[in-house]
Design an enzyme around this catalytic site. Sequence first.
Site, PDB file in Angstrom:
ATOM      1  N   LYS A  82       0.777  11.280   5.916  1.00 51.45           N
ATOM      2  CA  LYS A  82       1.134  10.152   6.797  1.00 51.45           C
ATOM      3  C   LYS A  82       1.692   8.994   5.960  1.00 51.45           C
ATOM      4  O   LYS A  82       2.737   8.422   6.277  1.00 51.45           O
ATOM      5  CB  LYS A  82      -0.125   9.694   7.557  1.00 51.45           C
ATOM      6  CG  LYS A  82       0.012   8.353   8.265  1.00 51.45           C
ATOM      7  CD  LYS A  82      -1.348   7.670   8.494  1.00 51.45           C
ATOM      8  CE  LYS A  82      -2.031   7.300   7.209  1.00 51.45           C
ATOM      9  NZ  LYS A  82      -3.233   6.471   7.346  1.00 51.45           N
TER      10      LYS A  82
ATOM     11  N   LYS B  80       0.834  -1.219   0.000  1.00 46.18           N
ATOM     12  CA  LYS B  80       0.000   0.000   0.000  1.00 46.18           C
ATOM     13  C   LYS B  80       0.864   1.263   0.000  1.00 46.18           C
ATOM     14  O   LYS B  80       0.579   2.232  -0.704  1.00 46.18           O
ATOM     15  CB  LYS B  80      -0.921  -0.047   1.226  1.00 46.18           C
ATOM     16  CG  LYS B  80      -1.646   1.228   1.558  1.00 46.18           C
ATOM     17  CD  LYS B  80      -2.689   1.606   0.537  1.00 46.18           C
ATOM     18  CE  LYS B  80      -3.367   2.921   0.927  1.00 46.18           C
ATOM     19  NZ  LYS B  80      -4.202   3.467  -0.118  1.00 46.18           N
TER      20      LYS B  80
HETATM   21  P1  NAD Z   1     -11.437   9.352   8.042  1.00 44.25           P
HETATM   22  O1  NAD Z   1     -10.647  10.281   8.890  1.00 44.25           O
HETATM   23  O2  NAD Z   1     -12.455   9.886   7.102  1.00 44.25           O
HETATM   24  O3  NAD Z   1     -12.159   8.247   8.954  1.00 44.25           O
HETATM   25  C1  NAD Z   1     -11.623   7.722  10.127  1.00 44.25           C
HETATM   26  C2  NAD Z   1     -12.779   7.442  11.074  1.00 44.25           C
HETATM   27  O4  NAD Z   1     -12.258   6.858  12.271  1.00 44.25           O
HETATM   28  C3  NAD Z   1     -13.529   8.722  11.510  1.00 44.25           C
HETATM   29  O5  NAD Z   1     -14.907   8.568  11.273  1.00 44.25           O
HETATM   30  C4  NAD Z   1     -13.205   8.841  12.996  1.00 44.25           C
HETATM   31  O6  NAD Z   1     -14.266   9.411  13.757  1.00 44.25           O
HETATM   32  C5  NAD Z   1     -12.986   7.388  13.365  1.00 44.25           C
HETATM   33  N1  NAD Z   1     -12.194   7.232  14.569  1.00 44.25           N
HETATM   34  C6  NAD Z   1     -11.084   7.891  14.946  1.00 44.25           C
HETATM   35  N2  NAD Z   1     -10.656   7.431  16.150  1.00 44.25           N
HETATM   36  C7  NAD Z   1     -11.530   6.459  16.520  1.00 44.25           C
HETATM   37  C8  NAD Z   1     -11.633   5.606  17.661  1.00 44.25           C
HETATM   38  N3  NAD Z   1     -10.747   5.677  18.665  1.00 44.25           N
HETATM   39  N4  NAD Z   1     -12.661   4.736  17.722  1.00 44.25           N
HETATM   40  C9  NAD Z   1     -13.562   4.664  16.708  1.00 44.25           C
HETATM   41  N5  NAD Z   1     -13.529   5.445  15.613  1.00 44.25           N
HETATM   42  C10 NAD Z   1     -12.515   6.332  15.524  1.00 44.25           C
HETATM   43  O7  NAD Z   1     -10.352   8.476   7.262  1.00 44.25           O
HETATM   44  P2  NAD Z   1     -10.573   7.670   5.890  1.00 44.25           P
HETATM   45  O8  NAD Z   1     -10.262   8.572   4.751  1.00 44.25           O
HETATM   46  O9  NAD Z   1     -11.865   6.929   5.964  1.00 44.25           O
HETATM   47  O10 NAD Z   1      -9.361   6.627   5.999  1.00 44.25           O
HETATM   48  C11 NAD Z   1      -9.385   5.498   6.865  1.00 44.25           C
HETATM   49  C12 NAD Z   1      -8.109   4.705   6.620  1.00 44.25           C
HETATM   50  O11 NAD Z   1      -8.097   4.248   5.260  1.00 44.25           O
HETATM   51  C13 NAD Z   1      -6.827   5.521   6.812  1.00 44.25           C
HETATM   52  O12 NAD Z   1      -5.842   4.703   7.360  1.00 44.25           O
HETATM   53  C14 NAD Z   1      -6.480   5.966   5.399  1.00 44.25           C
HETATM   54  O13 NAD Z   1      -5.098   6.238   5.249  1.00 44.25           O
HETATM   55  C15 NAD Z   1      -6.942   4.781   4.590  1.00 44.25           C
HETATM   56  N6  NAD Z   1      -7.359   5.064   3.210  1.00 44.25           N
HETATM   57  C16 NAD Z   1      -8.105   6.176   2.879  1.00 44.25           C
HETATM   58  C17 NAD Z   1      -8.485   6.391   1.548  1.00 44.25           C
HETATM   59  C18 NAD Z   1      -9.304   7.602   1.103  1.00 44.25           C
HETATM   60  O14 NAD Z   1      -9.368   7.869  -0.098  1.00 44.25           O
HETATM   61  N7  NAD Z   1      -9.952   8.339   1.997  1.00 44.25           N
HETATM   62  C19 NAD Z   1      -8.128   5.461   0.570  1.00 44.25           C
HETATM   63  C20 NAD Z   1      -7.414   4.322   0.938  1.00 44.25           C
HETATM   64  C21 NAD Z   1      -7.039   4.132   2.255  1.00 44.25           C
END
Ligand code: NAD
Length: 308
Positions: free
Chosen positions: A245, A176
């Site tokens: 990150k 990734k």
């Molecule tokens: P985001 O910030 O939109 O979502 C993260 C969620 O986690 C939020 O809703 C937050 O409230 C919740 N959260 C935080 N701390 C928490 C806790 N202690 N308990 C429960 N919930 C908690 O992030 P995202 O864009 O959905 O990304 C999630 C993961 O996927 C990340 O690691 C990111 O790098 C990866 N990712 C994101 C994308 C993208 O396009 N957005 C694509 C591929 C991978």
Amino acid sequence: MTETPMLGFIGLGNMGLPMASRMLAAGHKLVAFDLRREACDALAAQGAEIATSPRAVADRAKTVFLSLPTPQVVRAVIEGQHQAEGLIGAASIKVLVDLSTTGASITKALAQQVQAVGIRYVDSPVSGGVNGAVKGTLAVMCACARTDYESLEALLSVFGKAFHVGETPGLGQSMKLANNMLSATAMAASAEAIAFGVKQGLDPMVMAEVINVSTGANTAIRDKFPKAIIPRLFNFGFASGLMNKDVQLCLQEAQACGVPMAVGSAVGAIWNETVEQLGAESDFTEVAKIIETKAGVVIEVKTPSSKE
Ligand code: NAD
């Protein structure tokens, strides 16, 4: 008749919410948790049960998915601040599938810790953005024992195309990070190339059309410029802080294993600057604004008066 097993989902953000929705739409039973009430309410409206904590999810579900923002948050949710709070020690959990991007080092450490208490760890980051999460066209990069992969493959195919990239947790993360370093590079380098063309007098939409069928084609020019940057929407759904990150994790892990990344370091500096100037919550397509400001251009469709 066998009862449909309860699955768990923790983290209902830009990616987690649409992925969890697809699980429900595919007929699975889900118990979920997020710190944000509105995200929980949105999933409850689609039929999910909402738990009061990550631990409560793992008390109900044998297979628990995580989609959390950073390695620190993943660690905190797995370990818990107090012994009674983490996923370790919960009543039902047997398989933990981490869909987050956290880097290989922490994944290896967490996998050991979790496996020591009899929970199988599936390192399974995803790629394809919010659009891919909604449509079920993500790439799912699984690193775990082949037998675990085989028993999860059908479930993971709800998210998109699953790949078994290796037997050892951490290899999914390395896969990734390599991908996201390329994606971040395409964004930054494309912003520079398009800013150059705009300064010379080209229309950026015309540039995108040409590049898309030329040798410079990449996902930034294919998707991000026409859909989010040129129309000035900056709403792709991935935070600059999360992209930064991933880039910094890749640079750290490349340095640790002796792989030089001169291009990657320059890209990392641009993402650091984006987060410093526009904030970690800004959309990652806003990296283009950093280049625009320095170049003294705006990457937008030329109005008739601005066309020669
Ligand atoms: P985001 O910030 O939109 O979502 C993260 C969620 O986690 C939020 O809703 C937050 O409230 C919740 N959260 C935080 N701390 C928490 C806790 N202690 N308990 C429960 N919930 C908690 O992030 P995202 O864009 O959905 O990304 C999630 C993961 O996927 C990340 O690691 C990111 O790098 C990866 N990712 C994101 C994308 C993208 O396009 N957005 C694509 C591929 C991978």
